[in-house]
Design a protein around this motif. Sequence first.
Motif, PDB file in Angstrom:
ATOM      1  N   ALA A  61      -4.568  38.165 -28.054  1.00 38.70           N
ATOM      2  CA  ALA A  61      -5.222  39.447 -27.834  1.00 38.70           C
ATOM      3  C   ALA A  61      -6.498  39.517 -28.658  1.00 38.70           C
ATOM      4  CB  ALA A  61      -4.286  40.598 -28.199  1.00 38.70           C
ATOM      5  N   HIS A  62      -7.437  40.352 -28.228  1.00 42.95           N
ATOM      6  CA  HIS A  62      -8.631  40.582 -29.035  1.00 42.95           C
ATOM      7  C   HIS A  62      -8.617  42.030 -29.510  1.00 42.95           C
ATOM      8  CE1 HIS A  62     -10.729  42.857 -25.832  1.00 42.95           C
ATOM      9  NE2 HIS A  62     -10.188  41.984 -25.007  1.00 42.95           N
ATOM     10  N   PRO A  89      -0.787  48.159 -35.583  1.00 50.40           N
ATOM     11  CA  PRO A  89      -0.558  49.023 -34.417  1.00 50.40           C
ATOM     12  C   PRO A  89      -0.978  48.324 -33.125  1.00 50.40           C
ATOM     13  CG  PRO A  89      -1.681  50.217 -36.180  1.00 50.40           C
ATOM     14  CD  PRO A  89      -1.721  48.767 -36.554  1.00 50.40           C
ATOM     15  N   SER A  90      -0.118  48.356 -32.139  1.00 51.06           N
ATOM     16  CA  SER A  90      -0.405  47.673 -30.873  1.00 51.06           C
ATOM     17  C   SER A  90      -1.599  48.271 -30.145  1.00 51.06           C
ATOM     18  CB  SER A  90       0.831  47.729 -29.967  1.00 51.06           C
ATOM     19  OG  SER A  90       1.195  49.081 -29.703  1.00 51.06           O
ATOM     20  N   GLU A  91      -1.912  49.550 -30.442  1.00 52.91           N
ATOM     21  CA  GLU A  91      -3.042  50.181 -29.759  1.00 52.91           C
ATOM     22  C   GLU A  91      -4.386  49.603 -30.206  1.00 52.91           C
ATOM     23  OE1 GLU A  91      -2.980  54.276 -30.799  1.00 52.91           O
ATOM     24  OE2 GLU A  91      -3.426  53.923 -32.923  1.00 52.91           O
ATOM     25  N   ASP A 103     -12.158  40.421 -33.317  1.00 52.30           N
ATOM     26  CA  ASP A 103     -11.276  39.334 -33.758  1.00 52.30           C
ATOM     27  C   ASP A 103     -10.280  38.963 -32.661  1.00 52.30           C
ATOM     28  OD1 ASP A 103     -10.974  40.452 -37.225  1.00 52.30           O
ATOM     29  OD2 ASP A 103     -12.485  39.227 -36.205  1.00 52.30           O
ATOM     30  N   VAL A 104      -9.784  37.729 -32.731  1.00 50.78           N
ATOM     31  CA  VAL A 104      -8.742  37.261 -31.823  1.00 50.78           C
ATOM     32  C   VAL A 104      -7.456  37.094 -32.622  1.00 50.78           C
ATOM     33  CG1 VAL A 104      -7.996  35.427 -30.265  1.00 50.78           C
ATOM     34  CG2 VAL A 104     -10.401  36.109 -30.331  1.00 50.78           C
ATOM     35  N   VAL A 105      -6.351  37.606 -32.094  1.00 46.27           N
ATOM     36  CA  VAL A 105      -5.071  37.622 -32.798  1.00 46.27           C
ATOM     37  C   VAL A 105      -4.023  36.915 -31.958  1.00 46.27           C
ATOM     38  CG1 VAL A 105      -3.315  39.092 -33.848  1.00 46.27           C
ATOM     39  CG2 VAL A 105      -5.688  39.833 -33.835  1.00 46.27           C
ATOM     40  N   CYS A 106      -3.188  36.088 -32.615  1.00 47.14           N
ATOM     41  CA  CYS A 106      -2.018  35.481 -31.970  1.00 47.14           C
ATOM     42  C   CYS A 106      -0.844  36.460 -32.082  1.00 47.14           C
ATOM     43  CB  CYS A 106      -1.636  34.164 -32.642  1.00 47.14           C
ATOM     44  SG  CYS A 106      -2.848  32.856 -32.475  1.00 47.14           S
ATOM     45  N   LEU A 135      -4.440  42.606 -24.795  1.00 45.99           N
ATOM     46  CA  LEU A 135      -4.016  41.261 -24.445  1.00 45.99           C
ATOM     47  C   LEU A 135      -5.084  40.554 -23.621  1.00 45.99           C
ATOM     48  CD1 LEU A 135      -0.258  41.822 -23.533  1.00 45.99           C
ATOM     49  CD2 LEU A 135      -1.198  40.881 -25.640  1.00 45.99           C
ATOM     50  N   ILE A 136      -5.234  39.253 -23.868  1.00 45.09           N
ATOM     51  CA  ILE A 136      -6.169  38.427 -23.113  1.00 45.09           C
ATOM     52  C   ILE A 136      -5.425  37.857 -21.912  1.00 45.09           C
ATOM     53  CG2 ILE A 136      -7.657  36.397 -23.175  1.00 45.09           C
ATOM     54  CD1 ILE A 136      -7.984  36.839 -26.157  1.00 45.09           C
ATOM     55  N   SER A 137      -5.909  38.140 -20.733  1.00 47.28           N
ATOM     56  CA  SER A 137      -5.229  37.720 -19.505  1.00 47.28           C
ATOM     57  C   SER A 137      -5.688  36.319 -19.108  1.00 47.28           C
ATOM     58  CB  SER A 137      -5.524  38.705 -18.366  1.00 47.28           C
ATOM     59  OG  SER A 137      -5.110  40.001 -18.719  1.00 47.28           O
ATOM     60  N   GLY A 138      -4.852  35.330 -19.415  1.00 48.21           N
ATOM     61  CA  GLY A 138      -5.078  33.974 -18.942  1.00 48.21           C
ATOM     62  C   GLY A 138      -6.201  33.230 -19.628  1.00 48.21           C
TER      63      GLY A 138
END
Length: 237
Positions: free
Chosen positions: A21-22, A69-71, A41-44, A75-78
């Motif tokens: 996700a970014h 927080p998930s908000e 930022d990019v997060v695993c 998510l990065i799609s593919g």
Amino acid sequence: MWKPQLVRAESSLNIPAIAAAHVIKSYVAQAPDEVSLEVGDVVCIIDMPPKELSPWWRGKRGFQAGSFPSECVELISGQVPESLVNSLRKPVPKKRGKFLPFLRSLVKARPQRARQPEPEKEGVFGCDLGEHLLRSGRDVPQVLQSCSEFIKQHGVVRGIYRLSGVTSKIQRLRHEFDSEQLPELSVRDIHSVSSLCKMYFRELPNPLLTYQLYAKFSVSTGQCLAKDMYLFPGRPG
């Protein structure tokens, strides 16, 4: 509110990611088991429970692992950057498994620049108090006014703010207030109403007494306690 706890940061770094996700909203860690985020930022993602169970996810940002927080992420799609894919531990292939083809499709996808985050939906919970009041044109948030008036009329019960309400009813009330609706409050759910009030204050980005005034409140509280002990030396603290 339940939040996934990390046993050890080192062990969390070894957990394989399940998504990427970014960051679309900055976040400053408030506890040792949390991780700070900056826009872009990019997060695993290593743990992403449904939002109805918890608004907290776990993830890895560089060599840091923790909850957030998930908000704050999308998510990065593919599409996953190569540097991020190379940092993931390779999974053990399973017979007739679908994970390996999925991972290959992610690796083959060329990374793209982070998209501009879409405007966030203006809600009630988790919003800055000053911005919300300015936007709504009110002196007191509607959720606090409705709940406080209802508790004042029907809240003469034991443990009104100590006992918790039903999670599903609290979430329903929260969703309706976030949608700028006025839900019908029931005396049978009085503890759900009081729990909703506590949730609103707990999720404020800046506390009601503000971080900037924390030191002054601490000094004032200490002076009051010292004066009380001086005037009533035999009184237990």
